[in-house]
Design an enzyme around this catalytic site. Structure first.
Site, short mmCIF file in Angstrom:
data_model
loop_
_atom_site.label_atom_id
_atom_site.label_comp_id
_atom_site.label_asym_id
_atom_site.label_seq_id
_atom_site.Cartn_x
_atom_site.Cartn_y
_atom_site.Cartn_z
N SER A 164 16.59 10.88 -56.21
CA SER A 164 16.16 11.74 -57.31
C SER A 164 14.84 12.42 -56.93
O SER A 164 14.75 13.07 -55.89
CB SER A 164 16.04 10.92 -58.59
N ASP A 173 27.05 15.68 -59.75
CA ASP A 173 25.69 15.43 -60.21
C ASP A 173 25.39 16.30 -61.43
O ASP A 173 25.43 17.53 -61.35
CB ASP A 173 24.71 15.74 -59.08
N HIS A 199 24.71 11.53 -59.62
CA HIS A 199 23.34 11.62 -59.12
C HIS A 199 22.87 10.31 -58.49
O HIS A 199 22.16 10.32 -57.48
CB HIS A 199 22.43 11.97 -60.31
#
Length: 373
Positions: free
Chosen positions: A247, A283, A315
């Protein structure tokens, strides 16, 4: 003749979280329906579970490694479906479907009770008959890994050193998480269990970091110092230190690799080390596909760039067999928000398994790649 009692086995009964275990049943009637039910408690005390329906063969046996589930938490031949298919059990917290399973204490295992039930049933929806049961321990930490809390020169983190007091030096990883903040240790501990010294670094949302907890209060020098700490450690090979990010940690990984102090948006072309970029095509939190394309284009160094792209993955591509959270409550800048992560259970699980193997392979091949350059 006395009919032996039904049996359920899970081998090995104690294993690292990324290792497959073989679950088998036997001494059952031929061609009969059974349910396999797995459940465990998270470190927060929540009960998680998964179940699957199987039919025994002519010999009265079945195996999750070779037989297909015909219903339940997943369908098809999925040897580890009982683990990645787990969801919070009904009756838990008020919003159970938006919790995320994360290991808080890596020095203890997830203890999973696996039951063999009579018939195709949905556990918790009525009376069930347990025919057999077995317990499996799922660890992030192999025996002998040394865990050390780091609180020096302003650096906040946890360092894991692989087993063997007189072994090494080891290759190393700097481990960066996202804007959820805090200090997550489970990936670093698993790296150490695979032979890599690993420093999980806190940079936001930790009580020991300076400044207001609602913002990032450290700069490039902080990450440079953490990287240097690893390089200078006597049990680390100084020219084999990698960085992994998830991330927002991905942005930081690129920034550190491109040298600190480079302006945002013009950092990428200075990267001169091998780079692996992992993309979940479903994602819902970030434009992963577009970001990967832009990174490669900006770097202009395709010979250094390895891209892994997974349809149906979201994600949060983490170590194998962890349940995917398509959405979860996320603490961002001290605000509780529901974040959409994306990903569908089976393809996301396949992505996590494949990506983890390729990350480990990539780390092993980096010296050869650099030598070829």
């Amino acid at each position: 003749m006395i009919q032996p009692a039904p049996v359920l086995t899970a081998a090995p009964a104690r294993a690292l979280i990324d290792e497959q275990i073989s679950i088998r049943g036997g001494f059952l009637p031929p061609h009969c329906p059974v349910t396999v039910w797995a459940r465990m408690h998270s470190d927060e005390g929540d009960l998680w579970e998964a179940f699957a329906h199987y039919n025994t063969n002519a010999s009265g046996a079945f195996s999750l490694s070779s037989d297909a589930s015909v219903g339940g938490s997943y369908v098809g031949c999925e040897p580890m479906g009982l683990f990645w298919g787990m969801q919070p059990a009904p009756g838990g917290r008020e919003v159970p479907l938006i919790h995320r399973l994360r290991k808080r204490n890596v020095e203890t295992p997830f203890v999973v009770r696996i039951s063999l039930l009579e018939g195709h049933v949905s556990p918790g929806e009525g009376q069930t008959t347990e025919l057999a049961a077995v317990t499996a321990e799922r660890w992030y930490l192999t025996p002998g890994v040394k865990r050390t809390e780091i609180r020096q020169n302003g650096i906040i983190g946890t360092l894991f050193i692989p087993p063997g007091e007189h072994l090494g030096p080891f290759p190393a990883m700097l481990d960066l998480w996202g804007m959820g903040g805090g200090l997550q240790e489970y990936r670093s501990s698993l790296f150490a269990s695979k032979g890599y010294a690993s420093l999980s670094l806190a940079y936001f949302g930790h009580k020991d970091l300076p400044g207001p907890p609602s913002r990032v209060n450290v700069g490039d020098s902080y990450f440079k110092a953490a990287f240097q700490l690893l390089q200078d450690h006597p049990q680390v090979v100084p020219d084999r230190v990698g960085i992994i990010g998830l991330s927002f940690g991905c942005y930081l990984t690129l920034r550190i690799a491109a040298q600190t102090g480079v302006k945002v948006g013009h950092r990428i072309e200075k990267i001169d080390c091998p780079l692996m970029y992992i993309v979940g095509e479903d994602d819902l939190s970030a434009s992963s596909v577009e970001n990967a394309d832009e990174t490669l284009r900006a770097a202009g160094k395709s010979h250094l760039f390895t891209r892994l792209s997974y349809p149906g993955a979201g994600h949060l591509i983490e170590p194998p067999y962890a349940p995917n959270a398509r959405a979860s409550i996320n603490l961002v800048f001290l605000l509780l928000v529901i974040t959409m992560w994306g990903g569908h259970p089976a393809p996301h699980a396949a992505a996590q398994e494949d990506a983890w193997k390729k990350v480990l392979d990539f780390m092993e091949l980096i010296p050869d790649i650099c030598h070829a350059l």
